[in-house]
Write an enzyme that holds these catalytic residues in place. Sequence first.
Site, PDB file in Angstrom:
ATOM      1  N   CYS A  35       0.280   1.890  -5.574  1.00 41.95           N
ATOM      2  CA  CYS A  35      -0.093   3.117  -6.292  1.00 41.95           C
ATOM      3  C   CYS A  35       0.697   4.398  -6.181  1.00 41.95           C
ATOM      4  O   CYS A  35       1.926   4.533  -5.197  1.00 41.95           O
ATOM      5  CB  CYS A  35      -1.550   3.425  -4.924  1.00 41.95           C
ATOM      6  SG  CYS A  35      -2.588   1.881  -4.953  1.00 41.95           S
ATOM      7  N   HIS A  63       1.127  -1.135  -0.444  1.00 45.39           N
ATOM      8  CA  HIS A  63       0.030   0.100   0.168  1.00 45.39           C
ATOM      9  C   HIS A  63       0.673   1.247  -0.338  1.00 45.39           C
ATOM     10  O   HIS A  63       1.982   1.226   0.152  1.00 45.39           O
ATOM     11  CB  HIS A  63      -0.701   0.075   1.112  1.00 45.39           C
ATOM     12  CG  HIS A  63      -1.594  -0.521   1.195  1.00 45.39           C
ATOM     13  ND1 HIS A  63      -3.004  -0.468   0.425  1.00 45.39           N
ATOM     14  CD2 HIS A  63      -2.848  -1.832   1.444  1.00 45.39           C
ATOM     15  CE1 HIS A  63      -4.388  -0.904  -0.236  1.00 45.39           C
ATOM     16  NE2 HIS A  63      -3.536  -1.824   1.215  1.00 45.39           N
TER      17      HIS A  63
END
Length: 262
Positions: free
Chosen positions: A192, A131
């Site tokens: 991301c 993440h």
Amino acid sequence: MNEKSQARKDRLIKGLIIILFLGGIICLVIPFAKRALLSYRIESVSVQQTLSVPTNEVSQGSVIIQPPTLSETLALYRHQPEASLGRLVIPDVAIDVPIFPTLINENLLLGAVTMFPERDPNQENLVLVSHHLWNETLLFGPLMNVQPGQAMFLSYGDQVYQYRVTEIKTVPATEISVMDNRQLGELTLITCDRPTLTDQRLVVNGTLVKEEPDEIKEKMHNAQEQGVKTISDNRLIIRHFGWLLVCVFIIMLVLTWIVIKL
């Protein structure tokens, strides 16, 4: 009768004001509470490491990589971490995370996940995902600051490896070719491109550096020692943030009491 009706109406209005006030405060506090709880769990969790690496393909779960919800954050406190396969350390950007073999959201919130744990780091493309959170000192958030030429260290099973960053790029989330196995000693890191919902992915690629295992172990150990202060500073910030939330809650109660007395 009119006085009773007016009093009932006043109580109703006051009750609605209190409900709206508390609801607004809760909506403001919840995101900060979630972030503090998640940060503390990531920094404080204890993970055991196994020296055995799967030789067959591991059945991966179906996970959509997106910012965690409050329920997912709370569930993380009940989750017992599985044994890690090793650790990834990038000293120049203070990354030091465990590597898990199974693609589930709990693992993505506690470290990195290897997409193909059966691949041989000596001669294949090892792909790790994690993440990118609001706190960019956690997990793969620091990858935003990585530069070509920087060293990446990997302990995997009972072996250690060193890589050199060779390429940094942003690609669409649908661009899965970055995970292809080119039969070279490579390390590919994917996260991301920002800590909110996005359809873009940051991809960092490194090539294997041939060195003696003892030299790599020493370098990796030194890198982890340097990272201890960063982790301590993060925990201090999280502790102060927790006290701030307590103060906000006390202020909320006081203001509620004042509204009631109006």
